[in-house]
Each structure stands twice: as structure tokens, then as C-alpha cells.
Enzyme design. Structure first.
Site, short mmCIF file in Angstrom:
data_model
loop_
_atom_site.label_atom_id
_atom_site.label_comp_id
_atom_site.label_asym_id
_atom_site.label_seq_id
_atom_site.Cartn_x
_atom_site.Cartn_y
_atom_site.Cartn_z
N HIS A 70 -52.61 16.35 0.92
CA HIS A 70 -52.24 14.82 1.02
C HIS A 70 -53.59 14.16 1.44
O HIS A 70 -53.96 13.22 1.17
CB HIS A 70 -51.27 14.60 1.98
CG HIS A 70 -49.74 14.87 1.28
ND1 HIS A 70 -49.45 16.08 1.00
CD2 HIS A 70 -48.68 13.94 1.14
CE1 HIS A 70 -48.17 16.14 0.44
NE2 HIS A 70 -47.80 14.69 0.60
N GLU A 128 -9.64 1.25 4.67
CA GLU A 128 -9.69 0.86 3.28
C GLU A 128 -9.63 -0.74 3.12
O GLU A 128 -10.56 -1.35 2.84
CB GLU A 128 -9.21 1.57 2.32
CG GLU A 128 -9.53 1.10 0.92
CD GLU A 128 -8.26 1.72 -0.15
OE1 GLU A 128 -8.64 1.77 -1.31
OE2 GLU A 128 -7.29 2.05 0.15
N HIS A 129 -8.49 -1.16 3.41
CA HIS A 129 -8.02 -2.68 3.62
C HIS A 129 -7.87 -2.89 4.87
O HIS A 129 -7.07 -2.29 5.68
CB HIS A 129 -6.83 -2.85 2.40
CG HIS A 129 -7.02 -2.43 1.01
ND1 HIS A 129 -6.59 -1.14 0.72
CD2 HIS A 129 -7.76 -3.02 0.07
CE1 HIS A 129 -6.96 -0.76 -0.47
NE2 HIS A 129 -7.42 -1.91 -1.17
N HIS A 147 1.61 3.09 -3.29
CA HIS A 147 0.65 3.44 -4.22
C HIS A 147 0.87 5.18 -4.45
O HIS A 147 0.81 5.67 -5.50
CB HIS A 147 -0.77 3.33 -3.52
CG HIS A 147 -1.48 1.76 -3.80
ND1 HIS A 147 -1.96 2.20 -5.28
CD2 HIS A 147 -1.89 1.07 -3.45
CE1 HIS A 147 -2.58 0.90 -5.64
NE2 HIS A 147 -2.48 0.17 -4.34
N GLN A 174 0.69 -1.21 0.07
CA GLN A 174 0.05 0.09 -0.07
C GLN A 174 0.73 1.16 0.18
O GLN A 174 0.55 2.06 -0.59
CB GLN A 174 -0.80 -0.08 1.32
CG GLN A 174 -2.10 -0.93 1.00
CD GLN A 174 -2.87 -0.57 -0.16
OE1 GLN A 174 -3.59 0.49 -0.25
NE2 GLN A 174 -3.11 -1.43 -1.28
N ASP A 178 -6.81 -6.52 -5.08
CA ASP A 178 -6.40 -5.42 -5.97
C ASP A 178 -6.59 -6.00 -7.46
O ASP A 178 -7.06 -5.28 -8.23
CB ASP A 178 -5.11 -5.06 -5.77
CG ASP A 178 -5.24 -3.68 -5.10
OD1 ASP A 178 -6.00 -3.34 -4.51
OD2 ASP A 178 -3.97 -3.17 -4.72
#
Length: 452
Positions: free
Chosen positions: A427, A334-335, A270, A267, A368
Site C-alpha cells: 500500500h 416490529e410494530h 397473523h 397481530q 399493513d
């Protein structure tokens, strides 16, 4: 070359006060956020005003290329596929098959429920008609993102699927991205990247059609552009909010430090604003992981990026695994990787995460690329309220209701009473008139005291 020393910031959760805990789990600050918003707004406005001409100017400015046309000709798909090896083409096809299998299982039948006699409520599903898929291709082209976006869009039945990806320095699309697009049934690909691609898909240009919703990851410029056009009624919806990529690993003293280090670095590479977190009750493991990270960095081509990301890394010491999961749930990664024996038995403790990876033999790399789950996930804490991309994100779920005359006799008085309770007299009148038409007299609507 001797291994360098890598020291990750360490925190002992039980010893931190509330401000300390917030600091321990803080994400990297987005630098220049205000100026970024203004710069992105200027790009969006220029694309709306000048269309294709603006896109060509931005390609020259940001990508360093002069584009004769924005759409990739079909002949380039053949040339791109020919540059890949047989194993590369086979890997793309296997990943597509796995992602298709997992997302096809998400197809849900229509729902029909008779909530009371004569009153039927249904839910029907329709595809979003036009979708725009954004695939980054900067320092690392992402053919896997093509698969994660295009496969569910195809399964959902989206009528028009276009793809935008930045041009390479040679003025062409990355060959793996093009090949993956072809394998997923997409041949409408445009050489446009960054915030300008989002603006083009949201509002349309002479060459690029406007779409209803935009999908895909990107840098801070892309994310900001998606947020801006999604707030405009004339723009396009976004898939989910996101920030820099991140991973949190929960591991005990029995975990393999080499595996843990590799998962953290996968990670960290990235981007410089990515964040990696290790939560463990074992101090000896943290020491071994630091040593393994230092050793593995020396063989990574993107080690300069990973080193920058490691400045945001954290090691959080928990008293036990129960506390480790409490830390993870607060962070909302996230992970989430569980490097634990019998990891599946701990799954019930997971409350917030984009995607979970169980055990020693399930690195985040599988998700991934090819396990079948989607890798477009909420980051920057959004996993506490958002889910990762799924088939449902490419669909509209429409509710339908129908009442028979007998059903209306039963439910009408309920609706009228609630309408009167809310002081919405039109209504109530819509119900009263129908009840009277069915021969069910009603008291007149109460008069309102305007002075009340």
C-alpha cells in the site's frame, strides 16, 4: 354465546429482577429449530439438483396440487382481475399510489464532496439487477405484500423482478395477488411457495431465473431458507432477518380499551406464534382491554389462531410513561402503537421499533395496507439493529473517489504514513511511486525486523 374469559400474563416492571425482566419480554421459542434447519437444507439441495421436477414434487406434497407449468400464463391475470369487485380494485390502486408516493420520496441524489483540495469523494446509486419477491398465500393471501415489494423494486429500477407465490388448492395463484402484481408492473409470476421457492430464486431452475436478492415475509421454513441461501456465496442475499409478527401498545388510562384490544388482536390473528404486548401504567385499562379482547374474539373468523397467539401475550405495568418507553425500547417491537394523547410529542422517546403508529386513529392496519410506509419489518428483536424495508434495500450505493495531481501531493503522504503504521508495505509503495513520479522524493520504506 357468552364471552369467554381471557387472562393475559401480567408483570410489574419495577418489581422484576433482571431474569424476571428477560422472561417478561421473551419471544415465543421456535420449536424444532435444529430439525427445521436440516429439513430446509434438504429441500434447498433437492431444488438445486432436480430443478423444476423438485418444485413439482413439493407442490404435490405441500400444496396438494399437480402443476403442468410453474409460470402463471398472462391469460390468468385477466381472469383474476375480473373476479375482484370495483371497490377491491380501487383499494389496491389507492394503496399502490400511497406506497409509491412515500417510497419515491426516498430517492436520493448522488453525493459529491471535496474532502480536501483536489480530492473528491462521491456516492452513486445503481439498482440491484435481479430481485425475487416472495408473497405468502397460505391461510391468508397477502396482496399487500406484493405492493410493499414490487413498488420500491420498480422505483429503484431493478431490471428483472420475479414473484413467487404458493398455488391455491385449484392450482392457481390467488386472484388478488395476481391483480396487485399486474398493477405494479409484474407479470413474471411463478406458482412456488415455501423454502423451495427461496431455493429456486436463489439458484435458478429450468423455468425460474436466479436472482441477486430475495425479499418478503414467510413462515419459519421460508425464513430459514432465506438465511441459508444468504450464507452461500452462490446463493442470494436476503432483505432482513425476521421472525413471527408482533405488536407492542403503549397506552395510558385515557386510551379506548376497544381500540387497544382490536390492535392486539390484529397481530394475534397473523399466526399462533405471534406476540402482542401491552405496556401501561393503568391497571383499570388492562382489565378493560382483557374484557374487550374476549368479546372481540367471538366475532373473529380466525379466533382459533388468535387464541393460540394470546398464550404468548403480555401486559407489563410501568410506573409511568417514561418507564413504559424504556420497556418498549428494550423489547424492540416490529410494530409500536402509541395510544396516548398528543402521541407525537412522545416520538422522541422511541429508540427501537420497526414502525410507529401515533394516536387513536392510526391502527397498525393502515401501515399493513395503505398508509404508504412499508410493512416488511424486522421482528423478533431485530428492530434493535435493523430497519424496515425501504427503497435503499433495492439499490447498491457505490463509493467513488478521484484525486488530481495536486490533490495527490496533499493526501498521498497521509496514506503512506497510515499504510506504514499498519505494516502494509505494498500500500505504501503504491503511494511512494506516484509521489516520486510527481517529483516529490520520498524516504525509502523502512525495513522490517523479521525477528520482531
Amino acid at each position: 354465546m357468552p364471552d369467554e374469559i381471557v387472562t393475559l400474563a401480567r408483570y410489574r416492571w419495577a418489581e422484576l429482577d433482571e431474569p424476571g425482566r428477560r422472561a417478561a419480554l421473551a419471544r415465543p421459542e421456535a420449536a424444532g429449530r435444529d430439525s427445521l434447519a436440516a429439513d430446509v437444507a434438504a429441500i434447498v439441495a433437492e431444488v438445486r439438483h432436480d430443478g423444476d421436477a423438485a418444485l413439482r414434487r413439493f407442490a404435490a406434497r405441500f400444496d396438494g396440487v399437480t402443476l403442468a407449468g410453474l409460470r402463471v400464463p398472462l391469460s390468468e391475470f385477466d381472469a383474476a382481475e375480473a373476479t375482484l369487485t370495483d371497490p377491491q380494485r380501487a383499494a389496491l390502486r389507492t394503496a399502490i399510489e400511497n406506497v409509491r408516493a412515500f417510497h419515491a420520496a426516498q430517492l436520493a441524489p448522488p453525493i459529491s464532496v471535496e474532502t480536501m483540495p483536489g480530492v473528491v469523494c462521491r456516492r452513486i446509486t445503481r439498482p440491484i439487477q435481479a430481485v425475487g419477491l416472495y408473497v405468502p398465500a397460505g391461510s391468508a393471501p397477502l396482496p399487500s405484500t406484493v405492493i410493499m415489494l414490487a413498488v420500491p423494486a420498480e422505483l429503484a429500477g431493478c431490471g428483472r423482478r420475479i414473484l413467487c407465490t404458493p398455488p391455491q388448492k385449484n392450482g392457481r395463484a390467488d386472484p388478488a395477488v395476481l391483480t396487485a402484481a399486474r398493477y405494479c408492473g409484474i407479470e413474471e409470476v411463478y406458482l412456488v411457495g415455501g423454502a423451495q421457492a427461496v431455493a429456486a430464486m436463489a439458484y435458478g431452475t429450468e423455468s425460474i431465473p436466479a436472482v441477486d436478492k430475495i425479499y418478503g415475509p414467510g413462515n419459519a421454513w421460508v425464513t430459514e431458507a432465506k438465511l441459508q441461501v444468504s450464507r452461500d456465496p452462490d446463493g442470494a442475499a436476503l432483505d432482513l432477518p425476521a421472525g413471527p409478527s408482533e405488536v407492542l401498545v403503549i397506552a395510558d388510562g385515557r386510551a379506548d380499551p376497544e381500540f387497544v384490544a382490536a390492535d392486539l388482536l390484529s397481530q394475534a390473528e397473523h399466526g399462533p406464534d405471534s406476540q402482542v404486548v401491552l405496556v401501561t401504567p393503568a391497571e383499570a385499562l388492562a382489565d378493560a382491554v382483557e374484557a374487550a379482547v374476549a368479546a372481540q374474539l367471538t366475532v373473529l373468523p380466525r379466533n382459533d389462531v388468535a387464541r393460540q397467539a394470546l398464550s404468548h401475550a403480555r401486559v407489563v405495568f410501568a410506573r409511568d410513561l417514561a418507564e413504559a418507553f424504556a420497556v418498549s425500547n428494550r423489547y424492540g417491537p416490529e410494530h409500536l402503537i402509541l395510544q396516548l394523547p398528543d402521541a407525537d410529542s412522545w416520538l422522541e422517546h422511541v429508540e427501537t421499533a420497526g414502525s410507529v403508529f401515533l394516536g387513536d386513529w392510526t391502527p397498525e392496519s393502515l401501515g399493513d395496507y395503505c398508509s404508504g410506509t412499508n410493512h416488511v419489518l424486522p421482528t423478533y428483536g431485530y428492530a434493535r439493529a435493523w430497519s424496515g424495508l425501504s427503497l435503499a434495500d433495492f439499490q447498491l450505493h457505490i463509493s467513488v473517489q478521484e484525486a488530481t495531481p495536486d490533490g495527490f501531493r496533499r493526501i498521498g503522504p497521509v496514506a503512506r504514513t497510515l499504510a506504514e503504521l499498519e505494516r502494509l508495505d505494498a500500500h505504501a509503495l503504491a503511494v511512494k511511486l506516484r509521489l516520486e513520479a510527481l517529483g516529490q522524493p520520498q524516504d525509502p520504506l523502512p525495513q522490517r525486523d523479521e525477528g520482531a
